[in-house]
Design a protein around this motif. Structure first.
Motif, PDB file in Angstrom:
ATOM      1  N   VAL A   4       0.882  -1.088   0.127  1.00  0.00           N
ATOM      2  CA  VAL A   4      -0.099  -0.032  -0.108  1.00  0.00           C
ATOM      3  C   VAL A   4       0.991   1.282   0.003  1.00  0.00           C
ATOM      4  CG1 VAL A   4      -2.035  -0.971   1.300  1.00  0.00           C
ATOM      5  CG2 VAL A   4      -0.083   0.267   2.468  1.00  0.00           C
ATOM      6  N   GLN A   5       0.366   2.439  -0.584  1.00  0.00           N
ATOM      7  CA  GLN A   5       1.103   3.527  -0.596  1.00  0.00           C
ATOM      8  C   GLN A   5       0.708   4.236   0.780  1.00  0.00           C
ATOM      9  OE1 GLN A   5       3.170   4.918  -2.601  1.00  0.00           O
ATOM     10  NE2 GLN A   5       3.496   6.479  -0.896  1.00  0.00           N
ATOM     11  N   LEU A   6       1.849   4.537   1.788  1.00  0.00           N
ATOM     12  CA  LEU A   6       1.609   4.963   2.940  1.00  0.00           C
ATOM     13  C   LEU A   6       1.765   6.630   2.776  1.00  0.00           C
ATOM     14  CD1 LEU A   6       3.970   3.179   5.065  1.00  0.00           C
ATOM     15  CD2 LEU A   6       1.587   2.732   4.986  1.00  0.00           C
ATOM     16  N   GLU A   7       0.762   7.335   3.658  1.00  0.00           N
ATOM     17  CA  GLU A   7       0.992   8.744   3.500  1.00  0.00           C
ATOM     18  C   GLU A   7       2.098   9.485   4.082  1.00  0.00           C
ATOM     19  OE1 GLU A   7      -2.241  10.944   5.475  1.00  0.00           O
ATOM     20  OE2 GLU A   7      -3.710   9.636   4.708  1.00  0.00           O
ATOM     21  N   GLY A   8       2.636  10.386   3.405  1.00  0.00           N
ATOM     22  CA  GLY A   8       3.690  10.967   4.115  1.00  0.00           C
ATOM     23  C   GLY A   8       5.343  10.162   3.792  1.00  0.00           C
ATOM     24  N   ASP A   9       5.195   9.496   3.001  1.00  0.00           N
ATOM     25  CA  ASP A   9       6.353   8.450   2.681  1.00  0.00           C
ATOM     26  C   ASP A   9       7.415   9.596   2.329  1.00  0.00           C
ATOM     27  OD1 ASP A   9       5.978   5.878   3.232  1.00  0.00           O
ATOM     28  OD2 ASP A   9       5.479   5.320   1.449  1.00  0.00           O
ATOM     29  N   CYS A 232      -5.664   5.115  18.503  1.00  0.00           N
ATOM     30  CA  CYS A 232      -5.096   6.446  18.662  1.00  0.00           C
ATOM     31  C   CYS A 232      -3.600   6.790  18.729  1.00  0.00           C
ATOM     32  CB  CYS A 232      -5.638   6.990  20.009  1.00  0.00           C
ATOM     33  SG  CYS A 232      -7.329   6.586  20.287  1.00  0.00           S
ATOM     34  N   VAL A 233      -3.227   7.831  17.966  1.00  0.00           N
ATOM     35  CA  VAL A 233      -1.810   8.234  18.272  1.00  0.00           C
ATOM     36  C   VAL A 233      -2.071   9.461  19.155  1.00  0.00           C
ATOM     37  CG1 VAL A 233       0.375   9.276  17.129  1.00  0.00           C
ATOM     38  CG2 VAL A 233      -1.231   7.421  16.219  1.00  0.00           C
ATOM     39  N   VAL A 234      -1.465   9.494  20.418  1.00  0.00           N
ATOM     40  CA  VAL A 234      -1.392  10.647  21.228  1.00  0.00           C
ATOM     41  C   VAL A 234       0.030  11.157  21.342  1.00  0.00           C
ATOM     42  CG1 VAL A 234      -2.010  11.250  23.765  1.00  0.00           C
ATOM     43  CG2 VAL A 234      -2.989   9.484  22.631  1.00  0.00           C
ATOM     44  N   PHE A 235       0.037  12.613  21.165  1.00  0.00           N
ATOM     45  CA  PHE A 235       1.035  13.629  21.429  1.00  0.00           C
ATOM     46  C   PHE A 235       0.556  14.900  22.379  1.00  0.00           C
ATOM     47  CE2 PHE A 235       4.319  16.854  20.086  1.00  0.00           C
ATOM     48  CZ  PHE A 235       5.389  15.947  20.134  1.00  0.00           C
ATOM     49  N   ASP A 236       1.584  14.881  23.477  1.00  0.00           N
ATOM     50  CA  ASP A 236       1.293  15.813  24.275  1.00  0.00           C
ATOM     51  C   ASP A 236       0.035  15.796  24.686  1.00  0.00           C
ATOM     52  OD1 ASP A 236       1.699  17.912  26.175  1.00  0.00           O
ATOM     53  OD2 ASP A 236       1.985  19.594  24.452  1.00  0.00           O
ATOM     54  N   SER A 237      -0.649  14.651  25.312  1.00  0.00           N
ATOM     55  CA  SER A 237      -1.968  14.432  25.662  1.00  0.00           C
ATOM     56  C   SER A 237      -3.124  14.819  24.712  1.00  0.00           C
ATOM     57  CB  SER A 237      -2.173  15.278  26.922  1.00  0.00           C
ATOM     58  OG  SER A 237      -1.187  14.852  27.961  1.00  0.00           O
ATOM     59  N   ARG A 240      -4.028  12.825  17.872  1.00  0.00           N
ATOM     60  CA  ARG A 240      -3.648  13.376  16.638  1.00  0.00           C
ATOM     61  C   ARG A 240      -4.020  12.534  15.537  1.00  0.00           C
ATOM     62  NH1 ARG A 240       1.618  14.600  14.412  1.00  0.00           N
ATOM     63  NH2 ARG A 240       0.119  16.314  13.345  1.00  0.00           N
ATOM     64  N   TYR A 241      -4.669  11.478  16.001  1.00  0.00           N
ATOM     65  CA  TYR A 241      -5.219  10.325  15.193  1.00  0.00           C
ATOM     66  C   TYR A 241      -5.814   9.391  15.651  1.00  0.00           C
ATOM     67  CZ  TYR A 241      -5.384   6.346  11.755  1.00  0.00           C
ATOM     68  OH  TYR A 241      -5.903   5.081  10.969  1.00  0.00           O
ATOM     69  N   SER A 242      -7.223   8.935  15.280  1.00  0.00           N
ATOM     70  CA  SER A 242      -8.055   8.113  16.160  1.00  0.00           C
ATOM     71  C   SER A 242      -8.804   7.583  14.864  1.00  0.00           C
ATOM     72  CB  SER A 242      -8.590   8.689  17.232  1.00  0.00           C
ATOM     73  OG  SER A 242      -9.500   7.800  17.938  1.00  0.00           O
ATOM     74  N   ARG A 243      -9.172   6.206  14.917  1.00  0.00           N
ATOM     75  CA  ARG A 243     -10.109   5.475  14.105  1.00  0.00           C
ATOM     76  C   ARG A 243     -10.596   4.345  14.919  1.00  0.00           C
ATOM     77  NH1 ARG A 243     -11.340   8.493   9.305  1.00  0.00           N
ATOM     78  NH2 ARG A 243      -9.529   9.499   8.568  1.00  0.00           N
ATOM     79  N   ARG A 348       4.218  14.837  10.303  1.00  0.00           N
ATOM     80  CA  ARG A 348       3.558  15.607   9.307  1.00  0.00           C
ATOM     81  C   ARG A 348       2.293  14.779   8.478  1.00  0.00           C
ATOM     82  NH1 ARG A 348       7.742  18.447   5.643  1.00  0.00           N
ATOM     83  NH2 ARG A 348       8.992  16.628   6.111  1.00  0.00           N
ATOM     84  N   THR A 349       2.848  13.384   8.707  1.00  0.00           N
ATOM     85  CA  THR A 349       1.977  12.413   8.131  1.00  0.00           C
ATOM     86  C   THR A 349       0.523  12.624   8.560  1.00  0.00           C
ATOM     87  OG1 THR A 349       3.543  10.887   7.792  1.00  0.00           O
ATOM     88  CG2 THR A 349       1.403   9.910   7.883  1.00  0.00           C
ATOM     89  N   LEU A 350       0.284  12.902   9.768  1.00  0.00           N
ATOM     90  CA  LEU A 350      -0.961  12.801  10.496  1.00  0.00           C
ATOM     91  C   LEU A 350      -1.486  14.568  10.767  1.00  0.00           C
ATOM     92  CD1 LEU A 350      -0.166  10.688  13.847  1.00  0.00           C
ATOM     93  CD2 LEU A 350      -1.160  10.123  11.643  1.00  0.00           C
TER      94      LEU A 350
END
Length: 460
Positions: A4-9, A232-237, A240-243, A348-350
């Protein structure tokens, strides 16, 4: 790794190249693809583990081999001593394995690096503590009881309602987790689990490091509804991403995952509520620890008639096909994103996903659908559970099947696997894609029919 093509490669390698990461415990074969990916991005990887693992040895620049069962303070001192010996100064510490996340957080805190705080990790790993945490902070919860002997269950009918779920207090991978419909079945589950632990105590040190005699259990009311994972991807509480991904179970009595589907088929307002629940949990974690939360969370929950209810939180990337589902469904590699967070870098991908998250969480009316790019890929997966314990005779996966994305088999021909109640092993997983939910479902059915996985009963 799925094709698959990943975002932000583009640009990702520049932001991560030359960084040094310490990986705490290798984990199972599903994680090896993450190490290869990071190695290909020119990240210098070192591994802290109880042995060198030849299958992924080439991805690591060095190994620190120690007894991971040492007392915590002694282990931390030994890790620092060994790091000093080889002049290792990592830029970050990561862990994708449930049995290493406490050690990982302990090392991070000693080095002042981004992580999920040890206090929070321990709370999440203890099923009863997590329920107490939810109750104290007015998060959705159910009635439960922690116990270590049958004497503590004499008034169980007055304290919880059946059907219920029985599990070890410190559990992992759904091992020994089962449905009990009444007090008698609860007693049977307790006796069977204690017996298994006594026969193979060395295999289940994660349940009770001091031995099965001092082990505690957890029983809680069964929550009816659609089971989901909120990754979830969590940065500084902040999320940034959740599905949301739907889960399927093999059915009772043991709670074994049969597979999953993405994106979730739940309506928009339900998915929004589930993500808001995850955000609230993260905020409460930060308040409890009085420090920022950084990492990837795998939140298991149910959507019920009374809304979103958390089941448990894994302070790491989800296992099995979880990473593959997000890569193929949304172009996001949660393994790489966890590494970026550990390095203290905003990926930056997120950026686009974070904007979507913020809009979702700020909406006044959660039933108003958000304008989002039309879903073009629908995914279905299957976990291969053998019908019996025994020796693997043959394994074949149809990689040329229509819609095939990826698969992983954990064992080789001739190895033995054990299914409940003797053990909790399964053979592996497979993911397929389609242009619609129905197409993905039909393609998975076809691919499963073409698969050949045979286990021979060794008792015969």
């Amino acid at each position: 790794m799925p094709n698959v093509q990943l975002e932000g490669d583009v640009g990702l390698q520049e932001s991560i190249r030359g960084k040094t990461l310490l990986v705490v415990t290798v984990g199972n074969a599903t994680r090896f693809d993450i190490y290869k990916r990071l190695h290909d991005l020119d990240v210098d990887l070192y591994c802290l583990n109880d042995r060198v693992v030849n299958e992924c040895r080439s991805f690591f620049k060095g190994w620190i081999v120690v007894d991971m069962q040492m007392e915590e303070k002694t282990l931390l001192q030994e890790v620092h001593r060994r790091m000093d010996e080889i002049q290792l100064q990592p830029d970050g510490v990561i862990c994708f394995d449930e049995f290493g996340i406490e050690v990982s957080s302990m090392i991070c805190e000693s080095l002042g690096m981004p992580c999920i705080p040890l206090q929070i990790v321990r709370c999440c790993r203890n099923k009863s503590k997590f329920r107490d945490f939810c109750k104290e902070r007015s998060l959705p919860t159910v009635r439960f009881l922690q116990f270590s002997s049958l004497e503590q269950l004499h008034d169980i009918d007055e304290r919880i309602s059946f059907p219920a779920v029985f599990k070890p207090k410190n559990g992992a991978g759904s091992q020994f987790v089962q449905r009990v419909n009444n007090k008698e079945e609860l007693y049977q589950a307790y006796f069977a689990t204690v017996s298994s632990l006594q026969l193979s105590s060395s295999s289940y040190l994660w349940c009770s490091p001091t031995g099965p005699e001092e082990m505690s259990f957890h029983v809680e009311e069964l929550i009816e509804g659609q089971e989901v994972d909120v990754d979830c991807v969590v940065f500084d509480s902040k999320l940034r991403y959740s599905r949301v991904i739907d889960n399927e179970s093999t059915g009772g009595p043991f709670f074994l995952e049969a597979g999953c589907s993405a994106p979730s088929s739940l309506p928009q307002h339900a998915q929004t509520s589930l993500i808001r629940m995850a955000e609230r949990i993260v905020a409460e974690f930060a308040r409890e620890a009085n420090r920022r939360i950084d990492g990837v969370l795998h939140v298991e929950a149910k959507w019920t008639s009374r809304g979103a209810v958390p089941i448990e939180v894994n302070c790491r990337l989800g296992g099995a096909e979880c990473r593959c589902m997000h890569m193929a469904g949304w172009g996001v590699d949660l393994g790489v994103e966890e590494a970026m967070v550990a390095l203290g870098r905003r990926s930056r991908t997120l950026d686009g996903h974070e904007r979507q998250c913020r809009l979702l969480l700020q909406e006044e009316e959660i039933r108003t659908p958000l304008k989002e790019k039309k879903q073009e890929v629908f995914l279905r997966s299957v976990n291969f559970h053998p019908g019996r314990s025994g020796r693997i005779v043959s394994q074949s996966i149809p990689e040329d099947a229509e819609g095939y994305v990826d698969h992983k088999l954990f064992y080789t021909r001739g190895e033995e696997v054990k299914v409940p109640p003797r053990g909790f092993q399964y053979l592996g997983w497979m993911v397929v894609r389609g242009g619609t939910e129905e197409e993905a479902r039909l393609r998975l059915e076809h691919a499963v029919k073409l698969s050949s996985l045979c286990v021979e009963d060794t008792a015969t």
